[in-house]
Design a protein around this motif. Sequence first.
Motif, PDB file in Angstrom:
ATOM      1  N   HIS A  19       0.852  -1.188   0.000  1.00 53.56           N
ATOM      2  CA  HIS A  19       0.000   0.000   0.000  1.00 53.56           C
ATOM      3  C   HIS A  19       0.890   1.241   0.000  1.00 53.56           C
ATOM      4  CE1 HIS A  19      -3.985  -1.882   0.959  1.00 53.56           C
ATOM      5  NE2 HIS A  19      -3.170  -2.877   1.230  1.00 53.56           N
ATOM      6  N   VAL A  20       0.417   2.268  -0.664  1.00 54.95           N
ATOM      7  CA  VAL A  20       1.188   3.502  -0.813  1.00 54.95           C
ATOM      8  C   VAL A  20       0.476   4.636  -0.083  1.00 54.95           C
ATOM      9  CG1 VAL A  20       2.156   5.165  -2.434  1.00 54.95           C
ATOM     10  CG2 VAL A  20       2.044   2.746  -3.046  1.00 54.95           C
ATOM     11  N   THR A  21       1.197   5.328   0.795  1.00 58.90           N
ATOM     12  CA  THR A  21       0.678   6.539   1.418  1.00 58.90           C
ATOM     13  C   THR A  21       1.421   7.733   0.824  1.00 58.90           C
ATOM     14  OG1 THR A  21       2.271   6.549   3.248  1.00 58.90           O
ATOM     15  CG2 THR A  21       0.274   5.234   3.549  1.00 58.90           C
ATOM     16  N   THR A  22       1.165   8.897   1.367  1.00 52.14           N
ATOM     17  CA  THR A  22       1.810  10.093   0.824  1.00 52.14           C
ATOM     18  C   THR A  22       3.328  10.016   0.912  1.00 52.14           C
ATOM     19  OG1 THR A  22      -0.112  11.397   1.474  1.00 52.14           O
ATOM     20  CG2 THR A  22       1.913  12.605   0.987  1.00 52.14           C
ATOM     21  N   ASP A  23       3.838   9.443   2.008  1.00 53.57           N
ATOM     22  CA  ASP A  23       5.283   9.442   2.236  1.00 53.57           C
ATOM     23  C   ASP A  23       5.912   8.061   2.239  1.00 53.57           C
ATOM     24  OD1 ASP A  23       5.339  12.272   2.711  1.00 53.57           O
ATOM     25  OD2 ASP A  23       4.425  11.874   4.657  1.00 53.57           O
ATOM     26  N   ARG A  24       5.091   7.023   2.268  1.00 49.09           N
ATOM     27  CA  ARG A  24       5.684   5.701   2.491  1.00 49.09           C
ATOM     28  C   ARG A  24       5.080   4.633   1.585  1.00 49.09           C
ATOM     29  NH1 ARG A  24       5.461   7.965   7.643  1.00 49.09           N
ATOM     30  NH2 ARG A  24       7.450   7.936   8.766  1.00 49.09           N
ATOM     31  N   ILE A  25       5.863   3.570   1.422  1.00 48.62           N
ATOM     32  CA  ILE A  25       5.378   2.335   0.802  1.00 48.62           C
ATOM     33  C   ILE A  25       5.320   1.295   1.910  1.00 48.62           C
ATOM     34  CG2 ILE A  25       5.818   0.578  -0.934  1.00 48.62           C
ATOM     35  CD1 ILE A  25       7.459   2.657  -2.447  1.00 48.62           C
ATOM     36  N   LEU A  26       4.135   0.723   2.130  1.00 45.37           N
ATOM     37  CA  LEU A  26       3.908  -0.155   3.276  1.00 45.37           C
ATOM     38  C   LEU A  26       3.549  -1.561   2.815  1.00 45.37           C
ATOM     39  CD1 LEU A  26       1.701   2.284   5.400  1.00 45.37           C
ATOM     40  CD2 LEU A  26       4.184   1.980   5.515  1.00 45.37           C
ATOM     41  N   LEU A  27       4.054  -2.541   3.567  1.00 43.31           N
ATOM     42  CA  LEU A  27       3.693  -3.932   3.331  1.00 43.31           C
ATOM     43  C   LEU A  27       2.725  -4.344   4.440  1.00 43.31           C
ATOM     44  CD1 LEU A  27       4.399  -6.247   1.369  1.00 43.31           C
ATOM     45  CD2 LEU A  27       5.988  -7.094   3.105  1.00 43.31           C
ATOM     46  N   VAL A  28       1.533  -4.757   4.046  1.00 45.93           N
ATOM     47  CA  VAL A  28       0.455  -4.994   5.008  1.00 45.93           C
ATOM     48  C   VAL A  28       0.057  -6.474   4.997  1.00 45.93           C
ATOM     49  CG1 VAL A  28      -1.920  -4.406   5.661  1.00 45.93           C
ATOM     50  CG2 VAL A  28      -0.400  -2.649   4.718  1.00 45.93           C
ATOM     51  N   ASN A  29      -0.080  -7.028   6.207  1.00 43.89           N
ATOM     52  CA  ASN A  29      -0.638  -8.368   6.388  1.00 43.89           C
ATOM     53  C   ASN A  29      -1.845  -8.267   7.310  1.00 43.89           C
ATOM     54  OD1 ASN A  29       1.251 -10.664   5.250  1.00 43.89           O
ATOM     55  ND2 ASN A  29       2.582  -9.056   6.028  1.00 43.89           N
ATOM     56  N   ALA A  33      -6.184   4.740 -10.963  1.00 41.46           N
ATOM     57  CA  ALA A  33      -4.755   4.452 -11.016  1.00 41.46           C
ATOM     58  C   ALA A  33      -4.004   5.077  -9.841  1.00 41.46           C
ATOM     59  CB  ALA A  33      -4.166   4.961 -12.330  1.00 41.46           C
ATOM     60  N   ALA A  34      -4.624   6.072  -9.201  1.00 37.19           N
ATOM     61  CA  ALA A  34      -3.996   6.694  -8.032  1.00 37.19           C
ATOM     62  C   ALA A  34      -4.064   5.785  -6.818  1.00 37.19           C
ATOM     63  CB  ALA A  34      -4.687   8.026  -7.714  1.00 37.19           C
ATOM     64  N   GLU A  35      -4.907   4.729  -6.893  1.00 37.18           N
ATOM     65  CA  GLU A  35      -5.067   3.824  -5.769  1.00 37.18           C
ATOM     66  C   GLU A  35      -4.005   2.734  -5.830  1.00 37.18           C
ATOM     67  OE1 GLU A  35      -8.988   2.300  -5.939  1.00 37.18           O
ATOM     68  OE2 GLU A  35      -9.933   4.280  -6.000  1.00 37.18           O
ATOM     69  N   ARG A  36      -3.609   2.296  -4.654  1.00 37.83           N
ATOM     70  CA  ARG A  36      -2.625   1.235  -4.572  1.00 37.83           C
ATOM     71  C   ARG A  36      -3.152  -0.048  -5.205  1.00 37.83           C
ATOM     72  NH1 ARG A  36      -1.826  -3.435  -3.698  1.00 37.83           N
ATOM     73  NH2 ARG A  36      -4.057  -3.548  -3.385  1.00 37.83           N
ATOM     74  N   GLY A  37      -2.300  -0.693  -5.997  1.00 36.42           N
ATOM     75  CA  GLY A  37      -2.644  -1.999  -6.522  1.00 36.42           C
ATOM     76  C   GLY A  37      -3.448  -1.981  -7.801  1.00 36.42           C
ATOM     77  N   TYR A  38      -3.950  -0.801  -8.230  1.00 35.76           N
ATOM     78  CA  TYR A  38      -4.724  -0.796  -9.482  1.00 35.76           C
ATOM     79  C   TYR A  38      -3.779  -0.876 -10.670  1.00 35.76           C
ATOM     80  CZ  TYR A  38      -7.510   0.618 -13.425  1.00 35.76           C
ATOM     81  OH  TYR A  38      -8.118   0.655 -14.638  1.00 35.76           O
ATOM     82  N   THR A  39      -4.083  -1.737 -11.605  1.00 34.30           N
ATOM     83  CA  THR A  39      -3.267  -1.861 -12.813  1.00 34.30           C
ATOM     84  C   THR A  39      -4.114  -2.441 -13.928  1.00 34.30           C
ATOM     85  OG1 THR A  39      -1.306  -2.887 -13.795  1.00 34.30           O
ATOM     86  CG2 THR A  39      -2.440  -4.145 -12.098  1.00 34.30           C
ATOM     87  N   THR A  40      -3.758  -2.105 -15.173  1.00 34.95           N
ATOM     88  CA  THR A  40      -4.436  -2.705 -16.334  1.00 34.95           C
ATOM     89  C   THR A  40      -3.611  -3.833 -16.907  1.00 34.95           C
ATOM     90  OG1 THR A  40      -3.379  -1.085 -17.787  1.00 34.95           O
ATOM     91  CG2 THR A  40      -5.541  -0.518 -16.898  1.00 34.95           C
ATOM     92  N   LYS A  41      -2.483  -4.163 -16.240  1.00 32.59           N
ATOM     93  CA  LYS A  41      -1.593  -5.216 -16.740  1.00 32.59           C
ATOM     94  C   LYS A  41      -1.532  -6.331 -15.708  1.00 32.59           C
ATOM     95  CE  LYS A  41       1.433  -1.950 -16.936  1.00 32.59           C
ATOM     96  NZ  LYS A  41       0.570  -0.796 -16.816  1.00 32.59           N
ATOM     97  N   SER A  42      -1.559  -7.563 -16.163  1.00 37.08           N
ATOM     98  CA  SER A  42      -1.645  -8.701 -15.258  1.00 37.08           C
ATOM     99  C   SER A  42      -0.326  -9.004 -14.573  1.00 37.08           C
ATOM    100  CB  SER A  42      -2.116  -9.945 -16.020  1.00 37.08           C
ATOM    101  OG  SER A  42      -1.197 -10.259 -17.070  1.00 37.08           O
ATOM    102  N   ASP A  43       0.803  -8.527 -15.103  1.00 37.33           N
ATOM    103  CA  ASP A  43       2.103  -8.889 -14.538  1.00 37.33           C
ATOM    104  C   ASP A  43       2.740  -7.732 -13.773  1.00 37.33           C
ATOM    105  OD1 ASP A  43       2.449  -7.336 -16.744  1.00 37.33           O
ATOM    106  OD2 ASP A  43       4.219  -8.403 -17.502  1.00 37.33           O
ATOM    107  N   HIS A  44       1.966  -6.764 -13.333  1.00 35.48           N
ATOM    108  CA  HIS A  44       2.501  -5.629 -12.595  1.00 35.48           C
ATOM    109  C   HIS A  44       1.760  -5.489 -11.272  1.00 35.48           C
ATOM    110  CE1 HIS A  44       4.406  -4.697 -16.383  1.00 35.48           C
ATOM    111  NE2 HIS A  44       5.053  -3.697 -15.827  1.00 35.48           N
ATOM    112  N   ALA A  45       2.474  -4.935 -10.326  1.00 35.06           N
ATOM    113  CA  ALA A  45       1.860  -4.740  -9.002  1.00 35.06           C
ATOM    114  C   ALA A  45       1.001  -3.502  -8.950  1.00 35.06           C
ATOM    115  CB  ALA A  45       2.959  -4.650  -7.935  1.00 35.06           C
ATOM    116  N   GLY A  46       1.069  -2.629  -9.987  1.00 38.78           N
ATOM    117  CA  GLY A  46       0.209  -1.452 -10.022  1.00 38.78           C
ATOM    118  C   GLY A  46       0.650  -0.339  -9.106  1.00 38.78           C
ATOM    119  N   LEU A  47       1.955  -0.255  -8.803  1.00 38.34           N
ATOM    120  CA  LEU A  47       2.424   0.784  -7.887  1.00 38.34           C
ATOM    121  C   LEU A  47       2.901   2.034  -8.619  1.00 38.34           C
ATOM    122  CD1 LEU A  47       4.474  -1.250  -5.267  1.00 38.34           C
ATOM    123  CD2 LEU A  47       2.308  -0.088  -4.913  1.00 38.34           C
TER     124      LEU A  47
END
Length: 517
Positions: A274-284, A467-481
């Motif tokens: 997940h992406v915030t204004t200042d950070r890239i976070l890994l969430v479980n 596309a501004a949202e974390r994880g959204y992508t139109t490509k199947s092999d990308h994380a959308g970041l």
Amino acid sequence: MRRGRLSLAGQAFVWQLVVLALMIGTGTVLAVLDTRRDHDAATELQVRDVALTVARAPSTLAAVNSPYPSGLLQPTTERIRADTGMDFIVVMATDRTRYTHTNPDLIGQPFIGSIDEALAGRTFTETFTGTLGPSIRAVSPVFDSGEVVALVSAGVTRDKIGAQVASQIPVILGVSAGGLALAALSSFLISRRLRRQTHGLAPDELRALYEHHDAVLHSVHEGLVVFGAGPGPAEVVNDQARTLLDLPEGPVRRTDLPVSMQQMSWGVVRDETHVTTDRILLVNQDVVSWEGKAIGTVLTIRDQTELRAVLGELDSVRSFAESLRSQAHEAANRLHTVVTMVELGRPEEAVAFATAELQLSQVLIDRLLADVGDAALAALLLGKVDQAAERGVTLAISEDTALDSADPLSAHEAVTLVGNLVDNAIDAAAGTVEKRVEVAVHHRDGDLLVRVADSGPGMSAQMFVRAAERGYTTKSDHAGLGLALVHRLVDRHGGAITTTAAPHSAVIVTIPLRETP
């Protein structure tokens, strides 16, 4: 099952029973004492009324003045005594000589007790031990023309009063027992609820659990957010989570989390970025269950901003290395061609072939180094040209690309911004017939302007917002970041990002320069 250890609910139940038993026992004793006091007060009123009634009866005065007072008064007083429940009614002379008594053998003998107030003309009550034992009695004067000519005493023994009180004790005890049973049942139900809420833990276990819980929350370097099963605020939010998610003090609800985390499912989530204004976070996220029932969810959050930055730089190095490898392979092919042409006696053609591609590359290198003052950005653009060429895409640097520095962006931010936009454009153009990408980077009207156009179909306004949202992508092999990172970077600098679809698909970023203080 723990041996020798009562749970908090069990201890609460035992102590409640002890306290309730003491309270109800004390209440029972006080009720008995109060009943006895009430009986004493009622008896005092009763004996007073009887004594007054007998003393004021005309027949009593007539009998006292007759030659045989005892013969006239004894049957009457005994009948009244039986009707009123008195233990004795004594009519006496002013010298204490009894005219009547419950025990006929005591008639004629002196009355035992106080009579001074009655001789003074006042009716009074007292508790006195007489011939029948302790009793509550009243003494009232008999008047004849204003003179006290005799006295009347009526009384009830303490034994009889005690018997009356004792007859009510079973009722009091029954009410007390019922109250104790009801209190015990209520305490039991409360203890069951408390046992469910504390999971049957003992007080020392709860204390140790809290101490360890508090120590862990403040010592772990991961963010931790715990939500209950309901829609209420988080039950646990540690300091690191508030820092990573930029959360204020006070209760935290899911609506306070970043938008992408609000849209997470309530189920198990593994290593979601997940992406915030200042950070890239890994969430479980894990679901917490107790006795087969889901009671909440636990979010753990790790900061991967620096790791992603390092990985981004590593990807750039790998891209450069791959480009160099490709160029080395291509150079070897060209060198073999040049050598063969020389061996065939065609040196002029060999020189022309060898210098043609070199001149084109050198022109681009010289132009970028002259027009782009940021070395990292210039190197990125040169690398992306080769990377695009490997995928059959032509990457052109527009004629108006020129800037002394990447201000207001740092070199790392400029590489992140331009690199992600170019990568997306190459992906979009690779599937088209024209296969072309054009990049423009320059300052205009005091702003930094980045424009990346491609021959792809572009994105609709709705897709671009998503596309501004974390994880959204139109490509199947990308994380959308990529676009999410770009959006956060632009927002952080107060810039704007737009997209156009005609005449070519393009993404335009405008970032204002910092004001000079």
